[in-house]
Write a protein that holds these residues in place. Structure first.
Motif, PDB file in Angstrom:
ATOM      1  N   ASP A  83      -6.542  -1.968   0.905  1.00 57.13           N
ATOM      2  CA  ASP A  83      -7.976  -1.988   1.205  1.00 57.13           C
ATOM      3  C   ASP A  83      -8.658  -3.249   0.680  1.00 57.13           C
ATOM      4  OD1 ASP A  83      -7.740   0.604   2.246  1.00 57.13           O
ATOM      5  OD2 ASP A  83      -8.015   1.487   0.260  1.00 57.13           O
ATOM      6  N   PRO A 139      -9.763   4.372  -8.962  1.00 62.91           N
ATOM      7  CA  PRO A 139     -10.682   5.490  -8.668  1.00 62.91           C
ATOM      8  C   PRO A 139     -12.019   4.966  -8.159  1.00 62.91           C
ATOM      9  CG  PRO A 139     -10.608   5.078 -11.023  1.00 62.91           C
ATOM     10  CD  PRO A 139      -9.576   4.169 -10.410  1.00 62.91           C
ATOM     11  N   CYS A 145      -1.227   0.398  -7.671  1.00 59.59           N
ATOM     12  CA  CYS A 145      -2.470  -0.333  -7.925  1.00 59.59           C
ATOM     13  C   CYS A 145      -3.714   0.493  -7.596  1.00 59.59           C
ATOM     14  CB  CYS A 145      -2.488  -1.639  -7.111  1.00 59.59           C
ATOM     15  SG  CYS A 145      -2.481  -1.404  -5.315  1.00 59.59           S
ATOM     16  N   ASP A 146      -3.567   1.796  -7.346  1.00 60.25           N
ATOM     17  CA  ASP A 146      -4.706   2.631  -6.952  1.00 60.25           C
ATOM     18  C   ASP A 146      -5.840   2.569  -7.978  1.00 60.25           C
ATOM     19  OD1 ASP A 146      -3.158   3.321  -4.844  1.00 60.25           O
ATOM     20  OD2 ASP A 146      -3.224   5.478  -5.175  1.00 60.25           O
ATOM     21  N   GLU A 189     -11.955  10.255  -4.801  1.00 59.82           N
ATOM     22  CA  GLU A 189     -10.930   9.601  -4.011  1.00 59.82           C
ATOM     23  C   GLU A 189     -10.559   8.282  -4.673  1.00 59.82           C
ATOM     24  OE1 GLU A 189     -11.579   9.356   0.158  1.00 59.82           O
ATOM     25  OE2 GLU A 189     -12.687  11.237   0.240  1.00 59.82           O
ATOM     26  N   ARG A 190      -9.519   7.662  -4.143  1.00 57.76           N
ATOM     27  CA  ARG A 190      -9.022   6.429  -4.734  1.00 57.76           C
ATOM     28  C   ARG A 190      -8.894   5.359  -3.656  1.00 57.76           C
ATOM     29  NH1 ARG A 190      -7.255   7.742  -9.806  1.00 57.76           N
ATOM     30  NH2 ARG A 190      -6.032   5.859 -10.096  1.00 57.76           N
ATOM     31  N   SER A 191      -9.025   4.111  -4.098  1.00 53.06           N
ATOM     32  CA  SER A 191      -8.821   2.968  -3.216  1.00 53.06           C
ATOM     33  C   SER A 191      -7.458   2.367  -3.522  1.00 53.06           C
ATOM     34  CB  SER A 191      -9.919   1.919  -3.441  1.00 53.06           C
ATOM     35  OG  SER A 191      -9.623   0.729  -2.737  1.00 53.06           O
ATOM     36  N   ARG A 192      -6.777   1.945  -2.506  1.00 51.76           N
ATOM     37  CA  ARG A 192      -5.494   1.268  -2.664  1.00 51.76           C
ATOM     38  C   ARG A 192      -5.727  -0.219  -2.396  1.00 51.76           C
ATOM     39  NH1 ARG A 192      -0.622   4.825  -1.053  1.00 51.76           N
ATOM     40  NH2 ARG A 192      -1.591   5.806  -2.855  1.00 51.76           N
ATOM     41  N   GLY A 214       1.472   3.035  -4.550  1.00 56.51           N
ATOM     42  CA  GLY A 214       0.376   3.641  -5.294  1.00 56.51           C
ATOM     43  C   GLY A 214       0.182   3.067  -6.678  1.00 56.51           C
ATOM     44  N   GLY A 226       0.796  -1.217   0.000  1.00 56.13           N
ATOM     45  CA  GLY A 226       0.000   0.000   0.000  1.00 56.13           C
ATOM     46  C   GLY A 226       0.827   1.263   0.000  1.00 56.13           C
ATOM     47  N   CYS A 246      -4.315  -3.096  -2.724  1.00 54.51           N
ATOM     48  CA  CYS A 246      -3.403  -4.033  -2.063  1.00 54.51           C
ATOM     49  C   CYS A 246      -3.476  -3.856  -0.551  1.00 54.51           C
ATOM     50  CB  CYS A 246      -1.974  -3.868  -2.558  1.00 54.51           C
ATOM     51  SG  CYS A 246      -1.195  -2.300  -2.139  1.00 54.51           S
TER      52      CYS A 246
END
Length: 265
Positions: free
Chosen positions: A250, A234, A231-232, A243-246, A229, A226, A248
């Motif tokens: 989350d 949207p 693998c972020d 915002e973005r999800s991470r 970045g 994490g 690996c």
């Protein structure tokens, strides 16, 4: 003393076996506090001196024995030129995992379609076993460009209610048709992000629930922590848009409707 989930452990490789274009490794580690689930992965140190980021490998099975520890089954690509030589029986690796959130099981029996691609086919087989263990009907779609990339098909045919082979360009139509024919209410995707995007779109069009993986496990350049970045993803409207999800950190398993797939390259 039991190590916490995600802790770094010294794992001994006790067996390897071919799995189509891949290999399955059996690694014994200290006892894991909570059983591993399909969709989780591990990181191990890089296999070459000129690499900094760890390698990421899918977990394809796990079992524990009192006084012996836990055995993790891992699937890896046979790519010594890219990632260095694969470990052999007797080698000891620093293994970190199980990492991330695995696939959730339905609370009541349903019909599910599990879609896989490449090395993740072994994860799909494990997921169908888990689904059928809780009373669900589970159909597996294996997507590959080359026949050798369809993995674990013998076991998959024993554990799934049906297995369909297809190519990446046809997977959307195949999944939509199978979903209609079986009246499946849940779609699962485990593999590259491109596959997850396709399955999430099919689920949206057919008004079905989907769970998908958002990390290119096994790809070069993913840290698995994490931090980088790389693998972020949207987030879609209604889920903190902008915002973005991470994944690996989350995920790697996410609801298909959580991601704004249109904003991906």
């Amino acid at each position: 003393m039991t190590a916490p989930v995600g802790a770094r452990r010294a794992g001994e490789v006790v067996a390897t076996r071919p799995l189509g274009a891949y290999r399955q490794l059996s690694i014994v580690v200290p006892a894991i506090a909570a059983p591993a689930r399909p969709g989780q992965f591990v990181t191990v140190p890089p296999g070459r001196a000129d690499r900094v980021l760890p390698r990421t490998w899918w977990i394809t099975g796990e079992h524990s024995e009192v006084g012996f520890g836990s055995t993790l089954e891992l699937v890896v690509a046979e790519n010594p030129d890219e990632e260095g030589p694969l470990p052999e029986p007797g080698d000891v690796l620093a293994v970190r995992g199980p990492l991330g959130r695995g696939f959730g099981m339905p609370t009541t029996p349903v019909t599910a379609v599990v879609v896989t691609q490449g090395a993740a086919g072994a994860v799909g087989r494990w997921l169908t076993e888990r689904l059928r263990a809780v009373g669900c009907a589970a159909h597996l779609v294996s997507c590959a460009e080359d026949p050798d990339q369809h993995v674990d098909l013998v076991q998959a045919r024993r554990s799934a209610d049906g297995v369909v082979l297809t190519e990446p360009r046809a997977v959307a139509a195949v999944v939509a048709d199978l979903t209609d024919r079986t009246a499946a209410s849940v779609l699962y995707a485990v593999g590259p992000v491109s596959l997850s995007r396709t399955v999430a779109r099919v689920a949206s069009q057919l008004v079905r629930v989907s769970q998908v993986t958002g990390v290119e496990v096994g790809a070069v350049g993913i840290c698995g922590h994490g931090l980088c970045g790389g693998c972020d993803l949207p987030l879609a409207a209604g889920h903190r848009r902008g915002e973005r999800s991470r994944p690996c950190f989350d995920g790697p398993v996410l609801r298909g409707d959580l991601v704004d797939w249109e904003r991906l390259p």
